[in-house]
Design an enzyme around this catalytic site. Structure first.
Site, PDB file in Angstrom:
ATOM      1  N   GLU A   1       0.824  -1.208   0.000  1.00 47.87           N
ATOM      2  CA  GLU A   1       0.000   0.000   0.000  1.00 47.87           C
ATOM      3  C   GLU A   1       0.865   1.267   0.000  1.00 47.87           C
ATOM      4  OE1 GLU A   1      -3.871   0.418   1.794  1.00 47.87           O
ATOM      5  OE2 GLU A   1      -3.059   1.885   3.207  1.00 47.87           O
TER       6      GLU A   1
ATOM      7  N   ARG B   1      -4.715  33.180 -17.941  1.00 47.74           N
ATOM      8  CA  ARG B   1      -5.162  34.325 -17.148  1.00 47.74           C
ATOM      9  C   ARG B   1      -4.174  35.482 -17.270  1.00 47.74           C
ATOM     10  NH1 ARG B   1      -8.644  36.149 -13.365  1.00 47.74           N
ATOM     11  NH2 ARG B   1      -7.833  37.291 -11.568  1.00 47.74           N
TER      12      ARG B   1
ATOM     13  N   GLN C   1       7.569  35.625 -12.221  1.00 44.55           N
ATOM     14  CA  GLN C   1       8.364  34.549 -11.628  1.00 44.55           C
ATOM     15  C   GLN C   1       7.738  34.020 -10.334  1.00 44.55           C
ATOM     16  OE1 GLN C   1      12.414  35.918 -11.280  1.00 44.55           O
ATOM     17  NE2 GLN C   1      12.892  35.223 -13.357  1.00 44.55           N
TER      18      GLN C   1
END
Lengths: 87, 379
Positions: free
Chosen positions: B242, B268, B279
């Site tokens: 797991e 955007r 940056q």
């Protein structure tokens, strides 16, 4: 490696790391490590890492069972068996 | 050393990604048990519920690395991370120990059901007083004629409210401490098994979790996994699978999330330019990529070691801790990149963060993973 030496090295590690040095000298080959809670799941990882690094024996996870980890004597026997099967 | 996936691996990855995107890409988790059951069947149709189960029982016959790759593709294509997590827990924490330790009497039929998604499994280890430390389990199994009598309560089992099988661990020898445990695959319809209602929680909505109570539950011996007293070793084995492979789901989530961030930052515009040109934005995404790729390398290697039969607890712990911490850190970064939009539920961004937070806790907390790494260093 001789059986006595394996027993001594495993005992020394358990005394040093899990028993505060065992000042009363209580650890014996048949001391029930699981029953007394000396070995728990995290301590066991540490002990098996030590056995791998110092004795060169990798213990598979299915050997992490009550008959193999019961006491110093059974751990020694398992290490001896795994050493021989690796050869 | 070869870092490339084989042609077969790439093909399988692409197929699972495409199918999960097509069939589950619009899946909106609402915690409806019937929808979760349908989700398991859909996952089975894509082959994910049985990735590492034997082919003779309908599984994919894959090793740990290929299983992790399959779960990564699934987690990437399916935005319902709760479902992906539930499927992965079913496979790794439950079907793996059945595959490796069930008796011949029950192994085949159980694996067939588990691979087909018709039989959903829950892993019940956690108790109110036993989380990281499993040395003092309150659930007991007393040997009786032809089996065991189970009593006690498990406080948290993922998939329990929809489970037909419970893989659980009970104390058979209290004097043997953490090694006094035995493992069982308990059919959910046995008398004496009862399931609590789904627990209300923060994320992973479609991974329904609940309490499981055993009251004088007689479990026939054929449902014992491995030998009596082998429970702890079996649990460690299932957790190795797991912790190594399940987190492929989170690699997939991070892949999808980073692609959304890149797309958003390229589209955007603020102050007359694309926000990706700042940056402060682009470097944040570079760090997200760095976390994702670091986790990926550790996870692939941990799985590879498992496939090689080299049990490396440290490698697995490093992978688990790194991927889960990366998922949370990237989730926070994605929230910041999307701004107010990310805070809206319909964006899916806040959901990714909520689905990532539990990753640092389940399957052994980050703190426990670090303990394991430290112990392996001899500290």
């Amino acid at each position: 490696m001789a059986q006595d030496e394996i027993t001594e090295r495993i005992s020394a590690f358990i005394r040093d790391r899990f028993l505060d040095g065992d000042p009363q000298g209580e650890l014996e080959e048949t001391t029930p490590l699981l029953e007394l809670g000396v070995l728990n799941s995290l301590n066991t990882v540490l002990l098996l890492a030590h056995i791998r690094e110092e004795l060169g024996v990798a213990v598979p996870s299915l050997r992490i069972n009550p008959s193999d980890l019961k006491n110093v004597r059974s751990i020694t026997a398992m290490v001896r068996e795994l050493q021989h099967s690796a050869v | 050393m070869d870092f490339d996936l084989s042609a077969a691996q790439k093909k399988r990855y692409a197929e699972i990604l495409r199918e999960s995107g097509t069939r589950l890409g619009e899946h909106r988790p609402d915690g409806d048990p019937d929808a979760v059951r349908r989700g398991f069947r859909t996952a089975a149709g894509i082959g994910v519920t049985g990735l590492c189960l034997p082919e003779e029982f309908g599984g994919g016959g894959l090793g740990a690395l290929d299983t992790a790759l399959g779960l990564e593709a699934f987690g990437r294509g399916c935005p319902d991370t709760g479902l992906a997590f539930g499927v992965a827990a079913h496979l790794l924490a439950c079907a793996v120990p059945v595959r490796d330790f069930a008796t011949d009497d029950v192994r085949g039929p159980l694996l067939k059901g588990l691979a087909s998604g018709e039989l959903i499994a829950a892993n019940a280890m956690t108790e109110d007083e036993a989380g990281s430390d499993i040395g003092r389990l309150g659930v007991t199994a007393r040997p009786v004629s032809d089996g065991y009598l189970l009593n006690g309560e498990k406080s948290w089992a993922s998939n329990a409210p929809v489970a037909g099988l419970v893989v659980t661990y009970a104390c058979t020898a209290p004097e043997l401490g953490f090694l006094g445990l035995s493992a069982f695959a308990v059919p959910g319809d046995l008398p004496g098994v009862s399931f609590g209602p789904p627990l209300r929680k923060m994320g992973l909505t479609n991974c329904l979790a609940g309490r499981v109570t055993f009251t004088d539950c007689h479990v026939p011996r054929r449902y014992l996994l491995g030998a009596e007293g082998q429970g702890s070793g079996i649990f460690q084995h299932s957790m190795a699978w797991e912790r190594a492979a399940l987190f492929g789901v989170y690699l997939g989530l991070m892949e999808r999330q980073l692609a959304q961030c890149v797309e958003h930052a390229g589209r955007r515009r603020q102050f007359g330019r694309r926000i990706g040109e700042f940056q402060a934005v682009s470097h944040r995404m570079a760090v997200m990529k760095q976390r994702l790729e670091s986790g990926r390398l550790l996870l692939y290697r941990a799985c590879w070691l498992l496939d090689e039969g080299r049990e490396d607890k440290s490698a697995i712990a490093l992978a688990k801790a790194t991927v889960s911490e990366a998922a949370v850190a990237n989730g926070l970064d994605a929230m910041q990149l999307f701004g107010g939009l990310g805070y809206l539920a319909d964006s899916g961004v806040e959901e990714q963060l909520r689905d990532s937070l539990p990753a640092r806790v389940f399957s052994g907390t980050t703190e426990i993973q670090r303990e394991i790494v430290a112990k392996e260093l001899g500290l």
